[in-house]
Enzyme design. Structure first.
Site, PDB file in Angstrom:
ATOM      1  CG  ASN A 367      -0.257  -0.028   2.536  1.00  0.00           C
ATOM      2  OD1 ASN A 367       0.832   0.506   2.698  1.00  0.00           O
ATOM      3  ND2 ASN A 367      -0.882  -0.654   3.522  1.00  0.00           N
ATOM      4  CB  ILE A 368      -0.172   4.843  -0.351  1.00  0.00           C
ATOM      5  CG1 ILE A 368      -1.099   4.968   0.867  1.00  0.00           C
ATOM      6  CG2 ILE A 368      -0.968   4.654  -1.636  1.00  0.00           C
ATOM      7  CD1 ILE A 368      -1.997   6.194   0.847  1.00  0.00           C
ATOM      8  CB  CYS A 429      -5.765  -1.806  -5.662  1.00  0.00           C
ATOM      9  SG  CYS A 429      -6.088  -0.115  -6.224  1.00  0.00           S
ATOM     10  CD1 TRP A 433      -6.848   5.986  -5.321  1.00  0.00           C
ATOM     11  CD2 TRP A 433      -8.984   6.585  -5.621  1.00  0.00           C
ATOM     12  NE1 TRP A 433      -7.387   6.202  -4.083  1.00  0.00           N
ATOM     13  CE2 TRP A 433      -8.702   6.579  -4.228  1.00  0.00           C
ATOM     14  CE3 TRP A 433     -10.256   6.949  -6.046  1.00  0.00           C
ATOM     15  CZ2 TRP A 433      -9.648   6.906  -3.261  1.00  0.00           C
ATOM     16  CZ3 TRP A 433     -11.200   7.273  -5.080  1.00  0.00           C
ATOM     17  CH2 TRP A 433     -10.897   7.251  -3.713  1.00  0.00           C
ATOM     18  CG  ASP A 434      -3.372   5.229  -4.976  1.00  0.00           C
ATOM     19  OD1 ASP A 434      -3.081   6.286  -5.545  1.00  0.00           O
ATOM     20  OD2 ASP A 434      -3.935   5.193  -3.864  1.00  0.00           O
TER      21      ASP A 434
END
Length: 651
Positions: A367-368, A429, A433-434
């Site tokens: 993840n981010i 995901c 949007w990532d």
């Protein structure tokens, strides 16, 4: 029609055109005169490279962006005559504060005294050393945070009192102020105001900039034209404007392509079962097999395993649209543990029991938050000092290349299913949007040679990143001072890094060069252009009206294509198959280590590229000339050769 004037930009560069001390050809590269209306410009592109003098090393630590310098003494936009230490100004740019006797504390070459100016766009430092003057020029959008250094005590030593800037492009800058001059407070306040204008209720610079370019970059991506290029609509796919006013899904584009048999009511029911209403929609369709890449967010199955008959039927329609396969691969970008954990929050993933003939594959992309921490470690490794003894172990401990490999491997799996197995793929995901944008855009780049051209790549970014709602504002933090915001993450940077990895593996397959990619990243942060502002297409239209009020990055790039072309490019019609193993992953030193003089290229690569492009053009012209001559000679031979009369054959 022209679209906003070009002028100076970017970071460290030599300040004198006549400075001949630098051995780096890049520091004086492409000094060409350009005429635009009544104003004359010189184009100077100075990529970072090694240099023969220490000051030149500082001077040439530039971002890879060409600079358009105003040659005449009058600076357009303010009507004042420039002094030697005045910053060159873009139209709409204004000086907000000046501090003299400021010392730049270079981590490589020691302190240098000069004049520091702050405008509504950049920080500009010019040394007072007349023998080897140099300039540091940093767009304030690059700045992540500004801190005061040193207290009120005078006993801390020289240059211990000042300001430090922490930047988003892998470097920090520190400036020493004399306490008795009382200059630090004013500079600090101006930097805070104009590096973080949104936090101070000021506009971003792009809304004040009035540059013009001969090309209009806002027309690069026309959704209907792009669908037509792919052959859509077809019998199985239709274009819908259900989201024309962004009421169906506020983070999706206005124009979507969906299965032809799906009704608007069914689409709304599917949206209710997908996170943020982001239903599966078409990204790309194979011109021969009709296998597709679609993208969405996660289904809202939750811990109770909720079902949605309309969603299941909709997925079946996507599967049926490809007559060559009766299977659908669902590529979930997340690690399986994360996807399972999302069930507790009401999310989750598709069950293979309820989605017939669908196979779910987890791609293990983190993840981010994990990616943000990885980039932080990479910055510590690359700037300011590189420990040669621990370089390889330090690089491994960042996990950066491992993450890049994982993203590229996921895109490769999608490409393989579509190209070789002729099977459609749905990618998602959590919110879509990532990691979803990383995967779909990379897979499309590998599959479709159009996206490997300069214009095609611009369309790819506009389409898969901008129109589909990658949250650039949250991930980059344009104009706000919340540097520790948990939403910040290098998602788009990782995508561009993956593209660079592929260009290194297939050097001849891409029309664009490394400078093109670095220019995109530099202006991801700069706030000089409106391209990457806001979080969605709706926000750019309704809140920012960016197409009317700002300049597109593509306007600048497409007006100077000669800087961004790969001289070795030739069209490769088939898909690319990169090998995503750690053996082939490389750290992009031209980006991450460009501020360190010891890590820069020893040869002026971009100057050589320009020479090769010119040579290539000459050779192509000669080939065309020879073809014309051959054609003319052939036609003359046909007209002058008499017809031979043959006698009938006798048995």
């Amino acid at each position: 029609m022209e679209y906003r004037r070009a002028s100076s930009d970017t970071n460290h560069h030599t300040s004198s055109d006549s400075d001949s001390k630098s051995s780096s050809l890049n520091s004086k590269l492409e000094h060409e005169s350009v005429s635009s209306g009544k104003t004359s410009y010189s184009i100077t592109k100075s990529p970072c490279s090694s240099s023969s003098t220490s000051n030149d090393n500082i001077a040439n630590a530039t971002s890879f962006d060409h600079k358009l310098r105003i040659k005449n003494a009058t600076l357009e936009g303010n009507g004042t005559t420039s002094r030697p230490d005045d910053p060159p100004l873009l139209p709409g740019e204004k000086v907000q504060g000046v501090a003299r006797e400021v010392t730049y504390l270079c981590p490589y070459n020691g302190p240098t005294r000069g004049v520091l100016s702050v405008t509504n766009y950049k920080l500009y430092f010019r040394s007072m050393d007349l023998d080897t003057p140099y300039v540091i020029e940093v767009p304030l959008g690059v700045v992540s945070r500004v801190e005061k250094v040193g207290g009120q005590s005078l006993s801390r030593g020289e240059n211990s009192y000042g300001i430090e800037l922490f930047c988003k492009d892998m470097r920090n800058l520190r400036f020493g102020h004399k306490q008795e001059n009382h200059s630090r407070r004013n500079v600090f306040e101006k930097l805070q105001q104009y590096a973080f204008p949104l936090s101070h209720k000021l506009p971003l610079f792009t809304f004040e900039c009035t540059e013009t370019f001969p090309e209009n970059g806002w027309t690069v991506h026309e959704p209907i034209a792009e669908f037509k290029r792919m052959g859509v609509p077809t019998e199985m796919w239709k274009i819908t404007k259900i989201n024309e006013h962004y009421e169906f899904c506020d983070s999706y584009p206005a124009i979507l392509a969906v299965p032809a048999q799906a009704t608007d009511d069914e689409l709304r029911q599917v949206a209710a079962f997908r996170s943020r209403g982001r239903i599966p929609v078409l990204s790309w369709i194979h011109p021969e097999s009709q296998a597709t890449i679609t993208r969405s967010s996660q289904p809202l199955v939750g811990v109770g395993g909720k079902r949605c008959r309309e969603d299941e039927r909709y997925i079946q329609l996507i599967m049926d649209a490809n007559a060559q396969s009766h299977k659908l691969f669902i590529m979930d970008a997340r690690p399986s543990a994360n996807a399972i954990a999302n069930k507790a929050k009401g999310g989750g993933y598709e069950s293979e029991d309820t989605y017939q003939n669908a196979e779910v594959i987890f791609l293990d992309i983190h993840n981010i938050h994990v990616m943000r921490e990885s980039l932080r470690k990479l910055k510590e490794l690359c700037f300011p000092v590189i420990d040669e003894m621990k370089w390889l172990s330090g690089l491994e401990s960042t996990y950066w290349l491992k993450h890049i490999r994982c993203i590229l491997a996921g895109a490769g799996r999608i490409t393989d299913k579509v190209e070789n197995h002729k099977t459609s793929v749905l990618v998602h995901c959590s919110d879509g949007w990532d990691r979803t944008a990383q995967l779909t855009a990379l897979a499309m780049l590998l599959l479709d040679p159009y996206y490997r051209t300069i214009k095609g790549f611009e369309v790819l970014i506009e389409k898969e990143w901008l129109s589909f709602g990658h949250k650039f504002q949250q991930r980059i933090g344009h104009g706000d001072d919340h540097h520790s915001d948990a939403d910040r993450s290098p998602v788009f940077l990782q995508f561009i890094d993956c593209v660079w990895q592929v260009t290194e593996m297939f050097r001849h397959a891409f029309e664009f060069n490394e400078l093109f990619l670095i220019t995109i990243l530099d202006h991801l942060y700069s706030c000089r252009f409106g391209t990457f502002l806001f979080n969605s297409e709706r926000e750019r239209l309704q809140e920012g009206n960016v197409k009317q009020r700002t300049i597109s990055l593509w306007s600048m790039i497409n007006s100077h294509l000669e800087f961004y072309k790969n001289p070795f490019y030739h069209h490769v019609p088939h898909s690319l198959d990169p090998v995503p193993t750690m053996r082939y992953m490389k750290l992009w030193k031209g980006l991450y280590c460009r501020w360190n003089p010891s890590m820069r290229p020893q040869e002026p690569i971009y100057a050589k590229n320009r020479e090769l492009l010119a040579m290539k053009e000459q050779l192509e012209n000669k080939v065309e000339e020879k073809k014309r001559d051959t054609k003319i000679r052939s036609s003359r031979t046909l007209t002058t050769t008499p017809t031979r009369i043959t006698s009938p054959m006798h048995v």
